[in-house]
Motif scaffolding. Sequence first.
Motif, PDB file in Angstrom:
ATOM      1  N   MET A 125      55.076  35.535  10.991  1.00 38.08           N
ATOM      2  CA  MET A 125      54.721  34.420  11.867  1.00 38.08           C
ATOM      3  C   MET A 125      55.890  34.003  12.759  1.00 38.08           C
ATOM      4  O   MET A 125      55.689  33.634  13.925  1.00 38.08           O
ATOM      5  N   THR A 126      57.089  34.068  12.249  1.00 41.93           N
ATOM      6  CA  THR A 126      58.252  33.715  13.074  1.00 41.93           C
ATOM      7  C   THR A 126      58.422  34.704  14.218  1.00 41.93           C
ATOM      8  O   THR A 126      58.701  34.315  15.361  1.00 41.93           O
ATOM      9  N   GLY A 127      58.243  35.997  13.922  1.00 41.58           N
ATOM     10  CA  GLY A 127      58.352  37.002  14.973  1.00 41.58           C
ATOM     11  C   GLY A 127      57.287  36.832  16.044  1.00 41.58           C
ATOM     12  O   GLY A 127      57.573  36.856  17.243  1.00 41.58           O
ATOM     13  N   GLY A 128      56.028  36.655  15.611  1.00 43.05           N
ATOM     14  CA  GLY A 128      54.947  36.468  16.573  1.00 43.05           C
ATOM     15  C   GLY A 128      55.099  35.187  17.368  1.00 43.05           C
ATOM     16  O   GLY A 128      54.883  35.160  18.590  1.00 43.05           O
ATOM     17  N   LEU A 149      43.744  35.811  24.172  1.00 48.19           N
ATOM     18  CA  LEU A 149      43.602  36.926  23.244  1.00 48.19           C
ATOM     19  C   LEU A 149      44.667  37.999  23.464  1.00 48.19           C
ATOM     20  O   LEU A 149      45.226  38.532  22.495  1.00 48.19           O
ATOM     21  N   PRO A 150      45.004  38.343  24.722  1.00 42.39           N
ATOM     22  CA  PRO A 150      46.071  39.340  24.898  1.00 42.39           C
ATOM     23  C   PRO A 150      47.410  38.929  24.291  1.00 42.39           C
ATOM     24  O   PRO A 150      48.044  39.736  23.607  1.00 42.39           O
ATOM     25  N   ILE A 151      47.852  37.686  24.512  1.00 45.59           N
ATOM     26  CA  ILE A 151      49.174  37.341  23.974  1.00 45.59           C
ATOM     27  C   ILE A 151      49.123  37.232  22.455  1.00 45.59           C
ATOM     28  O   ILE A 151      50.076  37.596  21.763  1.00 45.59           O
ATOM     29  N   MET A 152      48.012  36.771  21.900  1.00 44.97           N
ATOM     30  CA  MET A 152      47.904  36.709  20.450  1.00 44.97           C
ATOM     31  C   MET A 152      47.905  38.110  19.844  1.00 44.97           C
ATOM     32  O   MET A 152      48.492  38.344  18.778  1.00 44.97           O
ATOM     33  N   SER A 153      47.257  39.058  20.532  1.00 42.26           N
ATOM     34  CA  SER A 153      47.217  40.434  20.036  1.00 42.26           C
ATOM     35  C   SER A 153      48.608  41.059  20.052  1.00 42.26           C
ATOM     36  O   SER A 153      49.050  41.670  19.067  1.00 42.26           O
ATOM     37  N   VAL A 154      49.310  40.915  21.180  1.00 41.39           N
ATOM     38  CA  VAL A 154      50.653  41.492  21.270  1.00 41.39           C
ATOM     39  C   VAL A 154      51.608  40.776  20.310  1.00 41.39           C
ATOM     40  O   VAL A 154      52.451  41.417  19.667  1.00 41.39           O
ATOM     41  N   ALA A 155      51.481  39.459  20.188  1.00 35.86           N
ATOM     42  CA  ALA A 155      52.335  38.716  19.249  1.00 35.86           C
ATOM     43  C   ALA A 155      52.110  39.182  17.813  1.00 35.86           C
ATOM     44  O   ALA A 155      53.057  39.235  17.012  1.00 35.86           O
ATOM     45  N   SER A 156      50.873  39.543  17.479  1.00 35.75           N
ATOM     46  CA  SER A 156      50.595  40.058  16.135  1.00 35.75           C
ATOM     47  C   SER A 156      51.291  41.395  15.915  1.00 35.75           C
ATOM     48  O   SER A 156      51.829  41.657  14.836  1.00 35.75           O
ATOM     49  N   LEU A 157      51.306  42.247  16.954  1.00 29.59           N
ATOM     50  CA  LEU A 157      52.053  43.510  16.849  1.00 29.59           C
ATOM     51  C   LEU A 157      53.544  43.241  16.671  1.00 29.59           C
ATOM     52  O   LEU A 157      54.220  43.920  15.885  1.00 29.59           O
ATOM     53  N   ALA A 196      58.393  42.849  13.153  1.00 27.88           N
ATOM     54  CA  ALA A 196      59.437  42.049  12.511  1.00 27.88           C
ATOM     55  C   ALA A 196      59.476  42.307  11.009  1.00 27.88           C
ATOM     56  O   ALA A 196      60.551  42.389  10.401  1.00 27.88           O
ATOM     57  N   VAL A 197      58.301  42.431  10.381  1.00 32.11           N
ATOM     58  CA  VAL A 197      58.253  42.717   8.953  1.00 32.11           C
ATOM     59  C   VAL A 197      58.807  44.109   8.669  1.00 32.11           C
ATOM     60  O   VAL A 197      59.584  44.307   7.727  1.00 32.11           O
ATOM     61  N   VAL A 198      58.428  45.085   9.490  1.00 29.70           N
ATOM     62  CA  VAL A 198      58.942  46.445   9.311  1.00 29.70           C
ATOM     63  C   VAL A 198      60.469  46.450   9.413  1.00 29.70           C
ATOM     64  O   VAL A 198      61.165  47.075   8.599  1.00 29.70           O
ATOM     65  N   ALA A 227      52.399  48.951  25.756  1.00 27.35           N
ATOM     66  CA  ALA A 227      53.737  49.006  26.341  1.00 27.35           C
ATOM     67  C   ALA A 227      54.533  47.763  25.986  1.00 27.35           C
ATOM     68  O   ALA A 227      55.700  47.854  25.577  1.00 27.35           O
ATOM     69  N   SER A 228      53.921  46.586  26.125  1.00 27.51           N
ATOM     70  CA  SER A 228      54.637  45.340  25.837  1.00 27.51           C
ATOM     71  C   SER A 228      54.919  45.184  24.351  1.00 27.51           C
ATOM     72  O   SER A 228      56.007  44.743  23.955  1.00 27.51           O
ATOM     73  N   GLY A 229      53.953  45.557  23.504  1.00 25.86           N
ATOM     74  CA  GLY A 229      54.163  45.456  22.066  1.00 25.86           C
ATOM     75  C   GLY A 229      55.244  46.402  21.573  1.00 25.86           C
ATOM     76  O   GLY A 229      56.158  46.005  20.829  1.00 25.86           O
ATOM     77  N   GLY A 230      55.175  47.668  21.982  1.00 28.14           N
ATOM     78  CA  GLY A 230      56.176  48.641  21.572  1.00 28.14           C
ATOM     79  C   GLY A 230      57.570  48.280  22.059  1.00 28.14           C
ATOM     80  O   GLY A 230      58.559  48.423  21.328  1.00 28.14           O
ATOM     81  N   LEU A 231      57.647  47.807  23.312  1.00 28.52           N
ATOM     82  CA  LEU A 231      58.941  47.430  23.883  1.00 28.52           C
ATOM     83  C   LEU A 231      59.554  46.257  23.132  1.00 28.52           C
ATOM     84  O   LEU A 231      60.748  46.264  22.804  1.00 28.52           O
ATOM     85  N   THR A 232      58.749  45.250  22.827  1.00 28.89           N
ATOM     86  CA  THR A 232      59.280  44.074  22.130  1.00 28.89           C
ATOM     87  C   THR A 232      59.720  44.418  20.711  1.00 28.89           C
ATOM     88  O   THR A 232      60.768  43.944  20.246  1.00 28.89           O
ATOM     89  N   ILE A 233      58.924  45.217  20.009  1.00 31.81           N
ATOM     90  CA  ILE A 233      59.302  45.613  18.651  1.00 31.81           C
ATOM     91  C   ILE A 233      60.643  46.341  18.661  1.00 31.81           C
ATOM     92  O   ILE A 233      61.530  46.079  17.843  1.00 31.81           O
ATOM     93  N   ALA A 234      60.800  47.279  19.606  1.00 30.61           N
ATOM     94  CA  ALA A 234      62.039  48.049  19.681  1.00 30.61           C
ATOM     95  C   ALA A 234      63.241  47.149  19.972  1.00 30.61           C
ATOM     96  O   ALA A 234      64.300  47.281  19.337  1.00 30.61           O
ATOM     97  N   LEU A 235      63.087  46.230  20.913  1.00 29.81           N
ATOM     98  CA  LEU A 235      64.223  45.388  21.290  1.00 29.81           C
ATOM     99  C   LEU A 235      64.502  44.318  20.241  1.00 29.81           C
ATOM    100  O   LEU A 235      65.667  43.943  20.031  1.00 29.81           O
ATOM    101  N   ASP A 236      63.461  43.806  19.586  1.00 29.77           N
ATOM    102  CA  ASP A 236      63.690  42.862  18.488  1.00 29.77           C
ATOM    103  C   ASP A 236      64.526  43.502  17.385  1.00 29.77           C
ATOM    104  O   ASP A 236      65.420  42.873  16.810  1.00 29.77           O
ATOM    105  N   ALA A 237      64.207  44.761  17.086  1.00 31.94           N
ATOM    106  CA  ALA A 237      64.870  45.433  15.967  1.00 31.94           C
ATOM    107  C   ALA A 237      66.243  45.986  16.337  1.00 31.94           C
ATOM    108  O   ALA A 237      67.176  45.925  15.523  1.00 31.94           O
TER     109      ALA A 237
END
Length: 484
Positions: free
Chosen positions: A51-54, A339-347, A352-354, A392-402
């Motif tokens: 939830m913190t990541g999203g 719905l789009p931002i909630m979907s990407v935030a869930s990714l 973040a958990v991974v 694209a946005s979900g993958g990019l954010t996950i990579a940069l967060d990590a």
Amino acid sequence: MGLIGILAGLALLIALAFRGWSILLLAPIAALVTALFSGEPLLAHWTQVFMTGGAGFIAQFFPLFLLGALFGKLMEDSGSVAVIASWMVEKLGAGQAILAVVLAGALVTYGGVSLFVAFFVLAPMAQELFRSASIPRRLMPAAIVLGTSTFTMSALPGTPSIQNAIPMPFFGTTPFAAPGLGVIASLVMLGFGLWWLNREQARAAMRGESFGDGRPATARDLADDEKLRERATTAREFDPAEIGSGAVALKPPSIALAALPLGVVIIVNILMSFFILPQVNADFLARPEFGSTALSALSGVWAVITALAAAIVTALVINTHRLPALKSTIDAGANASVLPIMSVASLVGFGAVVAAMPAFKMVSDWVLGIGGGPLVSLSVAVNVLAALTGSASGGLTIALDALGGTFMERAAAIGMDPALLHRVAVISSGTLDSLPHNGAVVTLLAVCGSNHKEAYRDIVMVGILGAILALVVVIVLGGLFGSF
């Protein structure tokens, strides 16, 4: 077991998302599966990590999703997007049908119009042009992809796309990061894509291939297709269910008035990025209530927010009297962002958990150990995650967060400009995200009345191979000459 858990969570997420299950439910379940295999506390990872990541993603980027969707809806219902597209066709002529569709898509998306809005305007126009010119229907999706989803999304300096905004808080950059390299990448994508489409058109003419049959999906068809809607809202920033909401103006504006809001986006973006925000004394941002941050982490996002807000005001001033259902149009635009931002935030929460799993160090060590320097390892990380998530946005954010902080440290150690990291990351996000399960690809095929068997090969060439070629050119030139 931890690495198996990461792979199991990813497999569950990909398999069920492809079948149209809601990512809002799938992402936390996949995250819990990942934590379970690692023997980590489940509830703590759901409420404190996921939830913190999203929530962090929503806090940073919801204004962009909201304003982008609202601007796109205003431009659609006012008839402005259709006027701009028709003007482009009129100027180029039916003999340049492919070029007209590509440039019309590029103009409206670089000006800030949402991708799905562009799809629904460009597809009917392309259908008439291609039919009259005897160009096969199967080339329609690729032409629209080239104009809307390649260089104007990831490479052209100043583009207000969410993908171009995501690296800015991580690297302290602006929308115009590495402008020279961005222009070169844009020319590579555009040149290669046009070469391929014209080649296919010529070969089709030699074979006597006609326009062909097919039934394009309507806005109502897509709104009623829950499976398609779920996949589409993960891929892009506009809920296609809202396309049919509101009411279209009976008398559209002139081409000058239609294009004015697009010009406002570009001009205000430039002014905020280079002249206004650099002069602002933002020491107050160091205070705890503002997150103890600095202007460098916010200026890029602020520039795009201001540009979109100014364009919305301009569109309203020009078109308020034209819009037959102003409140419905505004409501639909706002709703289309949720719905789009909630979907990407869930990714992002899943990512973040991974990243919090002990076994993730093995993954990060592998990515960071790839030869070729930080640009190569960054491009691989973003490409892989964008492909796996179909976003694209979900993958990019996950990579940069990590790994964003690590890439910044490595770049600083060798004197590399963060703007170069920005441009490589954004271009990387727009390559393998266009695999067959990507929601935008599926939606576009439906809107064009085509299918994967007929049209996907051409999408691969202009949307994936062209982007990869541009990425290689940018990495090589960036490695040799730095950011410019």
